[in-house]
Design an enzyme around this catalytic site. Structure first.
Site, PDB file in Angstrom:
ATOM      1  N   CYS A  10     -34.703  11.957  62.561  1.00  0.00           N
ATOM      2  CA  CYS A  10     -32.718  11.431  62.651  1.00  0.00           C
ATOM      3  C   CYS A  10     -32.250  10.467  63.520  1.00  0.00           C
ATOM      4  O   CYS A  10     -33.424   9.789  63.214  1.00  0.00           O
ATOM      5  CB  CYS A  10     -31.782  12.965  63.573  1.00  0.00           C
ATOM      6  SG  CYS A  10     -32.200  13.306  65.118  1.00  0.00           S
ATOM      7  N   CYS A  84     -30.958  10.056  58.635  1.00  0.00           N
ATOM      8  CA  CYS A  84     -31.660   8.586  59.178  1.00  0.00           C
ATOM      9  C   CYS A  84     -31.351   7.914  57.388  1.00  0.00           C
ATOM     10  O   CYS A  84     -32.076   6.332  57.907  1.00  0.00           O
ATOM     11  CB  CYS A  84     -32.277   8.901  59.572  1.00  0.00           C
ATOM     12  SG  CYS A  84     -34.090   8.926  58.855  1.00  0.00           S
ATOM     13  N   CYS A  88     -35.543   5.651  56.795  1.00  0.00           N
ATOM     14  CA  CYS A  88     -36.438   7.158  56.381  1.00  0.00           C
ATOM     15  C   CYS A  88     -37.480   5.595  55.413  1.00  0.00           C
ATOM     16  O   CYS A  88     -37.219   5.914  54.519  1.00  0.00           O
ATOM     17  CB  CYS A  88     -36.500   8.140  56.064  1.00  0.00           C
ATOM     18  SG  CYS A  88     -35.418   8.870  57.598  1.00  0.00           S
TER      19      CYS A  88
END
Length: 132
Positions: A10, A84, A88
Site C-alpha cells: 500500500c 498504490c 507498483c
C-alpha cells in the site's frame, strides 16, 4: 517445492498492508513467506491499525514501514496491492491482486475494525487458494 511468498503493498505500508501481513503470519504460520512494503512509506505504523490488530490477539508493533523495492516484487509469488496505483512495478508471471479497501489513515479505531475484518476475510481466501 518452496513455500509461497506473498507481498502486500500500500502507499504508506502503515495500515492495510501491515494488517494483511499480520493476518497472514498469524493464520499461515511459517507455511508462507510474508512481506509488506509501501510506495511512500510512513515513519511508523498507524496506531489505530496496531490497536485493531491487538484486539484480535495479533501484535504488529515490531513491524516497520518499508520502501517498495522491485527486487522484493520480483522475489514474490503473489503481489497484493491496496491503492498504490502505478507505483507498483509489474513483473510478468507474478500473480497480482488489487484489493479495494478503505485507507485507515487518520481514522479512529471504530472505523478501522471493519477494514481489519475485511482484510481477514480476504487473507483467509488467499491462503485457501495458496493451499489448494
Amino acid at each position: 517445492m518452496s513455500k509461497p511468498s506473498v507481498l502486500f503493498v500500500c502507499v504508506h505500508n502503515a495500515g492495510r498492508s501491515q494488517m494483511a501481513a499480520g493476518w497472514l503470519r498469524h493464520l499461515a504460520g511459517d507455511a508462507v513467506e510474508v512481506r509488506s512494503a509501501g510506495s511512500a512509506p510512513a515513519d511508523t505504523i498507524n496506531p489505530a491499525a496496531v490497536a485493531a490488530m491487538r484486539e484480535v490477539g495479533i501484535d504488529i508493533t515490531d513491524q516497520r514501514p518499508k520502501l517498495l523495492d522491485p527486487g522484493t516484487v520480483e522475489a514474490s509469488d503473489v503481489v497484493v496491492t491496496m491503492g498504490c496505483g502505478d507505483a507498483c512495478p509489474y513483473f510478468p508471471g507474478k500473480r497480482y491482486e488489487d484489493w479495494k479497501l478503505d485507507d485507515p489513515a487518520g481514522k479512529g479505531l471504530d472505523a478501522v475494525r471493519p477494514i481489519r475484518d475485511d482484510i481477514r476475510t480476504r487473507v483467509e481466501k488467499l491462503l485457501a487458494e495458496l493451499a489448494g
